[in-house]
Each structure stands twice: as C-alpha cells, then as structure tokens.
Design an enzyme around this catalytic site. Structure first.
Site, PDB file in Angstrom:
ATOM      1  N   GLY A   9       0.816  -1.217   0.000  1.00 15.04           N
ATOM      2  CA  GLY A   9       0.000   0.000   0.000  1.00 15.04           C
ATOM      3  C   GLY A   9       0.843   1.256   0.000  1.00 15.04           C
ATOM      4  O   GLY A   9       1.856   1.331  -0.681  1.00 15.04           O
TER       5      GLY A   9
ATOM      6  N   GLU B 219       5.475  -3.416   0.836  1.00 15.30           N
ATOM      7  CA  GLU B 219       5.533  -3.211  -0.615  1.00 15.30           C
ATOM      8  C   GLU B 219       4.836  -1.890  -0.882  1.00 15.30           C
ATOM      9  O   GLU B 219       3.603  -1.814  -0.887  1.00 15.30           O
ATOM     10  CB  GLU B 219       4.825  -4.375  -1.322  1.00 15.30           C
TER      11      GLU B 219
ATOM     12  N   VAL C 197       0.456   4.981   5.420  1.00 23.07           N
ATOM     13  CA  VAL C 197      -0.073   3.893   6.249  1.00 23.07           C
ATOM     14  C   VAL C 197       1.068   2.993   6.709  1.00 23.07           C
ATOM     15  O   VAL C 197       1.058   2.473   7.826  1.00 23.07           O
ATOM     16  CB  VAL C 197      -1.128   3.082   5.467  1.00 23.07           C
TER      17      VAL C 197
ATOM     18  N   CYS D 117       1.659  -0.169  -9.043  1.00 23.83           N
ATOM     19  CA  CYS D 117       2.759   0.398  -8.271  1.00 23.83           C
ATOM     20  C   CYS D 117       4.040   0.459  -9.089  1.00 23.83           C
ATOM     21  O   CYS D 117       4.926   1.245  -8.787  1.00 23.83           O
ATOM     22  CB  CYS D 117       2.971  -0.385  -6.979  1.00 23.83           C
TER      23      CYS D 117
END
Lengths: 490, 505
Positions: A184, A206, A188, A240
């Site tokens: 994410g 990741e 966070v 990503c």
C-alpha cells in the site's frame, strides 16, 4: 482477538508443519482459482472495470504460476541446507532449517486485489504458517468474493479473512503477529511499522513511489512507445510499478509524442472510452484526485485530459512543459496521466532521479548499452528494467520489492517462502573429542590459545588436495592432543 | 545535537561521492580494519580488562577471531558477492539478461553493546563496508574504555568521513535516532530494541535487531552428564555470564538435578580453583546497577553453590540455584550474569511445553544422546539458533546465520549474511527493443487467440502443473528408449547376419 487466538492455537498444535498439509492447502488454493475464474473476472470487472485480458494475465495467471512453481519446489525448499565449518567443528552437523513463524497478517491493496493478497499467502502457507488476510475494502467485490471462497477451500482453523476499513485494521494491528505483510502507501506503512515495533514484529512493506522512465540515445521509438504506453496505461495506470513520469531530451520528445499517439490509437482505438481493453479508476474519490492534479498542473495537456465521473473513465493523458516542482511531480500519480519532462543530458536525468526517493522500479529505454549501464550503476531502485515496463515482476526468479521509501523486504517465488520463514542455524555435536573441547576451558594458557586460534580461524578455500591436507592437519592435531594432554594433569 | 547531525551528514556526503562502491576501496578499508585488530590487540585487551575484567585469553577467542574471520571471508569472496547473480527465466525472456545485483543501501547506523564491545560493533561494520555503505558507529557507553579506544583507533585506520564514531549515552543515541538512516543495526535488549524500531519507522528504515532472552538448556537423562556439565559451565561463566547466548537456565529431570549440581561444582573447581575471586580467568559484573539487579534475582531462591558476592569489586561467585519455580523472579527476565537456575521438569513433553509457553529465545541448547529427543526438540520448538550437546560454539561458524526470532530479534548476520543484510538486492531485467513480434501478443486490442499466445509464453515452464505435459514427457522418453533399444537389436541382428557378430561381441 478471538480469531487470532484460534489461529494461534491451531499453529501451536503443529497442524501446519507437515509438508503434506502445506501442499494440500496450496493445491486447494489452485482449485479455488481454477473453479471460480468467471466469478473472479466478474468481481474484478465490478471493482476496476478490469478487461478480461488484464485480469487473466496480471491477476489469475500470475498467482497460478507462482502456485505451481511453489508446489513443485516446496519439497526442496524445506530441506535443511548444510554449511561449511571450521577445523574445530569438522565432525559436527551444521545446517540451516527453515521454520514457520506463527500467525502472519497479510494486508492487500485494491489495484490488483487478487494477486496482491494471494501471492503472499502462497509463501505463508508454503512456510507452514497460519494467516489472516485483510483484503482492501476499496475493491469491494473482490473483498466479498475472497471472504466467501477462502473458508470454502482452505482450512478454517488456520486461515481467516477479516474484512473492514481503517478502524478494523487499526484494532487488528494492536494484536501480536509473527510477521506483517503490507502492500500500500507510505503514510499507512509508517503506522504499521510503529504498531509492529510494539511487538518486535518483522514486516514486509511493498510500497510505491514515482517510477522514473528515462528515454535516451539511439532507439526504435515506436517499439519503445508501445511498451511504454502498454505499461503506463495497463490497469489505467493504477500499478505500483507503472512508469510514473518520463524523462527525455526535447528532440526525442518530438519523436516520442507522435509515437505515443500512434500506440494509443492501435491499442485503444480513437475512442478509448469505447475500448473494452481500457480500465476505469477504482473510486470516485480517486477519480477526483486525478482530475484535481490535472487542474493544478502548470504543464500543457497534449493528449487526453477528459473523463467522465459516472463510469469513472479517465482518458489516457499526456502532459508536457512541466518541471520538478509541478503538482504532478509531488506524489505518485497512480493513474493514466503521463508527464514528460525534458532534460539536457543523461547526467541531468540521473541527478534528477537521485534527488528523489528511491523508487520501486526504474526504467530505461535505449539501444545503447552504455546508457543502460550508466543509469543502472548510478541509481538505486527496488527493481530495474531496460526497454520494457512491468514485466520484470512476472519472473519468479526475481525478488520483487522496494528499497528506502519504496519498501522493505521482497517476495515472489522462493522469496515469499523465505520471507515467511525463520532461518534457524543448527549445530549438532557429539560427545567425542572432548580433548579438543578442553583447549577452550580455564585455566587458560598461551599454548591452548594458539591451538584454538589455529583451529577456529578461516582457512584458504578448500580445493581437493588442500582439503585433504586440512584433514591430515586435523587428524595429526587430534593424535597429538590425545597423547600430549595425557601428560598434563587435569 | 550538532555533533551527531554532522557525523551523519558527513557520512551521507561521503557515500554520495560514490567512493565506497568500488571493490578496491572496500577491500582496502577491510584490510585496514584487520590491521587495526592485529596491531592494537594489546590495547584492546587492556581496555576490556578495565571495562569488564575480561581475561586476556578470552578476548581473542570470543571477540577478535570472529571479526578476523569475517574480514578474511569478505576479502576473499567480495568480488563474487558483488557480481550479478543470474536467475531462471521464462520462455519470453530467454534472450534477456535476468539477474539480481547487490547494491549498497547508503548510510547505516550501528549501535553496539557492552558485553562484547568490539565484536558486536565491528562485525556489523565489516558487512557494512563490504556492502559498500557508509556507517555511523555508536559503541556502548557502558563499556567506557572500549568506546573511547574505538573512537581513538578507528579514524587512524579507516576513512573518517565514511565511518565516523559517535560516542555518548542515551541523549546522544536518541539524537542519532532522529536522523535518517538507510538501515539501523542494533544489538542490545528488547526494550530499547522496540524504541529503535519505532524511531526507524518514522523514516521507513529497515532494522536488524540482535536482542536476547532466556536461552534454555535442556539436559536429558540419556546423555554424558559429566561432559555436558563441563561444556555448560564453560559457556555459562565465561565473561561472567554476560553473553546473549549464554545458557540462561537449566531444565532437567528432578532425579538428575543433584548429579548436575555436583558435576558443575566439580568443573568450577577445575576452572577457577577454590576461590574464583583470585582466578585471573574469572570476570566481573560490568557495573553496580547490574550487580544489584543480579543480587535481587537470587533473593528468595535456594542456593546450591556459591551465592557470595563482593560489592566493591562487582564480584559475584559462580552461583547455582536449585528447584527454582517457573514463576520466580529470576525466571521472568534474562539473567545476564553468573547465576544458573535449575528448573525441574518430568519429561520431554513438559520441557517442550515450558519452552513454547515463553518468548522465542535467541539460542536453545539440548544435551541428549537420544536421536528421537533431539529430533523432537528441533521440530517442536523454535529459537534463533539451536545447538545440540554443546553451548555457544555455533556462533563461531560464520556460514550459519546468527540472529533471533520473535522477541529475540529481527534479521541475521555473520559472514556473508551481514553483506546480504546490509545490501539491497535489486532485481534487473535487461531487454532489447528487438523481437517486437513476440511482444505483440500482449498488446490490446485483445482477442482470445492473442490471450492464448501470451499465456503460452508467460507460463513458467518447469512450474507448469499441466498433467498432459508431464504425461507427454514420460511417454516420449519411453518411446525414445524403446527406439534406442530396437536400434541396438537391429544392429546386432544385422551384424550377426553378416557374420560380424563375433567382432561386435
């Protein structure tokens, strides 16, 4: 939390340890994917309007490949690996065992909702752990499908799916896990690391970042443009590892723009909105964010720029004439907007990249190997791919992960298994040759010390004859010590 | 605050200059470090004597040889470690270069501990140098003489800007932890370990935490108790018990407890004589604080051997406690001193349960001649490392990864493992723009046939679970074998027929 206690009890009972159990669970997971392909495709279509092609290739097939690879290799992976020893320990057994960690937590993301939660699960199961899956609540249909299917195929004692949003995740993180695997955002990730610190839990993160794409030197512009466009607009830019922004010289930009336009029209036709092969943005909120970015940019929109909120369509967009301080360059875009920045030289491009956080992936398009090598040597990134995009993460032999702000740890293939295992160093000694052990006991003497230093110091690499000589040394030492020490009063 | 920030900024500047990357530079720094240890051994030994009353014989074996071995291993293998490691490819990438390349992380922070101040600070440094990083070295302030000696010596041998030494206590460490590092390597206790991890979280920095815990030592009824006790005595009382992998407590059957106590008592006499206080080979507790802590732990327990102490020297005689209860205070924290409690347990099941109820330890020791018992202990427990029929020496094999699990730590090192821990393993795929035809299958617009072609190429060959493929492989091998046999038969027949049989036979 009750579920966690239940899983921990199951783990401690030892049920996940045997190879048979792990293989059965993995094969079950394979059946889950094979039996439910239409439902999975439907869920992905609902969440992201994911074209069937993308869903099969990047979600289902990737996980199936990893599963097959793991199932076939697992019997080898769980074998202890034997290691070399020094002279003093020649007769001992030294090896490394891979052991399960316990109960692990896997937090998924919404852009590849199936792959990003099942790929880690493969390694967690293979390594003998119990696992709690926390799929992203943003990709709602997939979340619901996973919650329904996982208990049907996997052991309910050992694997559970917990659904919920930020609040539920926060309270989940107050519990103790033996490993946390998170995919994410950086923001966070920090709070996850802080929650993990309380229990000294190891984590794999990741994350993302802005993946630069450098185009320089001699190259086939149309081929490069096709690969660039394919990787950028796959999943409507919500990957990503999508190339976030492009760096090239003004002259190359003149060639690049028409090539991009041509590639776009080949792929999605003149009306990408009508094309079945182009995805949508995941939620209204993300669509708004992208539109706002376009509104704030100082650059010029040369392609696309339009969108429709009702079906969350956002056109493939190219923006030029912007610099590093632009709004589009402050955060990971994660959408179908491609900024193209100009550089005067390769040196300038490399400096630009190095001034920023280390990205998850770095791309270079060039036919000149010295250009590729220079960028490879002078930059750092999670992964690197020349003359293509994204595909480096499909290779099971390569570890997939970030560095610095783009993450820590890696997975895929064997790497997932290693991530969820503890490598325990083991040494088995015998009772014999206590005379050699006695060298180390007090009262200490100089001569004992010299023997010990000689015996425990690293020797030259053993090559056939040399190892025979080493063994001879060893036996002579043993004989000498046994006869000599007979005469020392003990 | 200025000093810490300056050291870190200087190290980052030095790293960004790129000079720590070439193989030559790394080897040169490593051999300089080796020279430091060899040339200044006498000073290191005296510093340790002042800090912890360490015997001059213990220091080379327990500290220096490990560092030397790591340096020699790195010098010999660094070129190999730095080379790209090719990995397996798929059909679609068969003409590409696919490999993993180890790269430096940047600036590493190394926080050492006081019980082996040289080994625990310099071994991580060896890995940091080998991996091409810059490193800020923060030795423990508790081992004062070693810390100031390190601060004096390191700049004399190594690149000062690249590897600055920062000394100081808690405030200086906290200041350091506010800076940004690319990896933090900490050796110490779990309480501070959690704070280090929390500080690292702010910058998303990965950590290696070498912590401790209570390392259990199980003595089975079926074993050579005399040898076992001698080895345990050696491990427990070396460095006066202040070793993270020292056997913390003993678990054994009540029937052998007496024998165990007697053997250890006898061994203590052999090692340190009637009065260990006068033996040059027996150490002291590091400071008053730990001395008081240890005396408090002994309180309330039954002393079988020892129990005497001398506050003025921070001396505690080797002490064995018997019949210790699981909930006693001494069983709640890592002892880290020359006090050995014995907890009795009825059988292996009880032992395994006891160990598993507690946090995962850094080391587990099992003394047994019974292969079944050993196998059960290996399979049914977990720990950082495990050693059967001896204590501590697994630490000397630098091919074994050394680290904890759960509460006993995160990450591992020694030998190549340090290099791996302090490197980034970058996945690289080097393609060319040619063979675009092969790529066409993956581009939109999508058709079922294109999808099939793509899947054919992307599927990893040996990973295919395709039963049909496997069956075909077996069938075709059998066919080939059958063909070969029939060819041989035909040849023999022909030759026999032509009268050449005798020649062939």
């Amino acid at each position: 939390m009750q579920i966690i206690e239940r899983l921990r009890a199951a783990f401690q009972s030892g049920v996940t340890a045997p190879l048979q159990f792990r293989l059965t669970q993995l094969k079950s997971l394979l059946s889950l994917l094979e039996d439910n392909e239409p439902q999975i495709l439907e869920a992905l279509q609902k969440d992201l309007a994911k074209p069937k092609f993308e869903a099969v290739l990047s979600e289902i097939d990737m996980v199936v490949n990893d599963l097959c690879y793991t199932i076939n290799s697992l019997p080898t992976w769980i074998q202890p690996s034997y290691v070399g020893k020094n002279l003093a320990t020649k007769l001992d057994d030294c090896f490394v065992r891979r052991e399960p960690l316990g109960v692990v937590l896997i937090i998924g993301a919404w852009n590849y909702p199936l792959q990003l939660i099942l790929a880690p699960l493969i390694g967690a199961i293979a390594a003998g752990n119990c696992a709690i899956l926390k799929p992203s609540e943003i990709s709602r249909a997939t979340e619901r499908l996973l919650a329904q299917l996982i208990p049907k195929y996997l052991s309910q004692e050992c694997f559970a799916v917990i659904c919920g949003g930020a609040e539920e995740t926060k309270s989940l993180l107050e519990n103790r896990f033996d490993h946390i695997f998170y995919t994410g955002s950086q923001a966070v990730a920090r709070s996850i690391l802080q929650a993990a610190a309380v229990h000294l839990t190891p984590v794999t993160l990741e994350l993302g970042g802005k993946c630069p794409c450098l185009i320089y030197g001699r190259l086939d512009m149309l081929a490069a443009a096709k690969r660039l466009v394919w990787s950028k607009f796959f999943n409507a830019g919500q990957s990503c590892v999508a190339p976030d922004y492009v760096l090239c010289t003004p002259e190359m930009r003149e060639e690049l723009l028409p090539a991009i336009a041509k590639a776009l029209s080949i792929f999605y036709g003149s009306q990408p909105k009508q094309s079945e092969d182009f995805s949508r943005i995941v939620t209204d909120r993300h669509w708004d964010r992208l539109m706002a970015l376009l509104g704030k940019t100082q650059g010029r929109v040369v392609m696309g720029g339009e969108g429709s909120k009702e079906d969350k369509y956002f056109a493939p967009t190219v923006v030029v004439d912007l610099d590093g301080s632009d709004a589009l360059m402050q955060e990971e875009i994660f959408g179908p907007i491609m900024p193209i920045l100009t550089i005067e030289s390769l040196e300038q491009g490399i400096t630009f990249i190095n001034q920023r956080e280390k990205p998850l992936a770095l791309y270079v398009f060039s036919d000149e190997s010295q250009v590729v090598n220079m960028v490879l040597e002078r930059t750092s990134s999670g992964g690197f791919c020349s003359n293509d995009g994204i595909v480096h993460m499909t290779l099971p032999g390569l570890p997939f992960g970030g560095v610095g702000a783009s993450g820590m740890g890696s997975y895929h293939g064997r790497w997932t298994f290693e991530t969820f295992s503890h490598r325990r160093g083991c040494m088995l000694r015998g009772w014999g040759l206590e005379r050699i052990s006695m060298l180390r006991y007090p009262p200490y003497t100089e001569s004992n010390l010299s023997w010990l230093r000689w015996a425990t110091s690293a020797k030259k690499k053993s090559w056939g004859v040399c190892s025979v000589i080493e063994l001879l040394h060893f036996f002579f030492a043993v004989i000498y010590l046994y006869t000599y020490t007979e005469y020392i009063s003990i | 605050e200025e000093m810490e920030k300056q050291a870190v900024d200087g190290a980052r500047r030095a790293f960004n200059s790129g000079r720590s990357r070439p193989l030559q530079y790394r080897k040169q720094q490593l051999s300089a470090l080796l020279r430091l240890i060899r040339e200044r051994q006498a000073e290191i030994v005296s510093a340790l004597k002042r800090d912890i009353s360490r015997s001059e014989f213990d220091t080379p074996i327990f500290e220096l040889i490990g560092i030397e071995n790591d340096i020699k291993l790195a010098e010999r293998n660094l070129a190999d470690w730095m080379a790209p490691q090719p990995v397996k490819k798929t059909l679609l990438t068969i003409t590409d270069d696919v490999y993993i390349k180890a790269e430096p992380l940047g600036v590493v922070l190394i926080i050492g501990a006081w019980n082996y101040p040289w080994s625990l600070t310099l071994r991580p440094l060896v890995g940091a140098i080998a991996a091409g990083n810059a490193a800020v070295v923060k030795p423990s302030e508790v081992s004062k003489s070693s810390a100031s000696l390190l601060k004096e010596l390191l700049p004399q041998y190594l690149d000062t800007e690249m590897y600055p030494v920062v000394t100081g206590g808690v405030p200086e460490t906290q200041e350091l932890l506010k800076q940004r590092f690319d990896h933090i390597f900490y050796t110490g206790n779990s309480t501070v370990g959690k704070l280090v991890m929390e500080a690292a979280a702010r910058h998303l920095a990965p950590v290696t935490l070498e912590l401790g815990g209570k390392s259990p030592c199980y003595i089975d009824k079926d074993c050579d108790i005399a040898v076992a006790c001698r080895r345990i005595t050696w491990g427990k009382f070396a460095n006066c018990g202040q070793t993270c992998i020292a056997p913390d407590y003993i678990l054994c059957h009540p029937n052998i407890q007496h024998r165990v106590i007697e053997e250890i008592r006898q061994t203590l006499l052999e090692f340190y004589g009637e009065d260990p206080k006068t033996s040059p080979d027996y150490g002291r507790i590091i400071n008053q604080h730990h001395f008081d802590r240890l005396l408090a732990l002994i309180e309330g327990c039954t002393v079988a051997v020892g129990g005497e102490s001398d506050k003025s020297q921070c001396y505690i005689t080797p002490t064995i406690l018997k019949d210790v209860l699981p909930h006693a205070r001494i069983m709640q924290e890592e002892i880290f001193g020359p006090v050995l409690p014995i907890v009795t347990a009825g059988d292996v099941n009880e032992v395994i349960r006891f160990i598993n109820e507690r946090p995962k330890p850094l080391a587990l020791y099992v003394f047994s001649s019974n292969k079944k018992v050993v196998r059960r202990m290996l399979n049914e427990t977990t720990s950082g490392g495990v050693l059967v029929n001896d204590v501590m020496v697994h630490y000397t094999i630098n091919a074994l990864p050394f680290g904890g699990v759960g509460n006993s730590g995160v990450g591992r090192y020694h030998g190549k493992h340090t290099f791996d821990q302090l490197s980034h393993h970058r996945a690289c795929l080097i393609k060319s723009l040619a063979m675009e035809r092969l790529n066409m299958a993956r581009y939109p617009p999508m058709t079922p046939s294109r999808l099939r072609t793509s899947m054919f190429f992307l599927r990893s060959r040996s990973g295919s679970c395709d039963q049909a493929l496997r069956a075909w492989a077996v069938v075709s091998s059998l066919l080939a074998l059958a063909l070969l046999i029939s060819l041989l038969v035909v040849l023999l027949r022909v030759s026999a027929h032509a009268g050449l049989g005798s020649v062939l036979l």
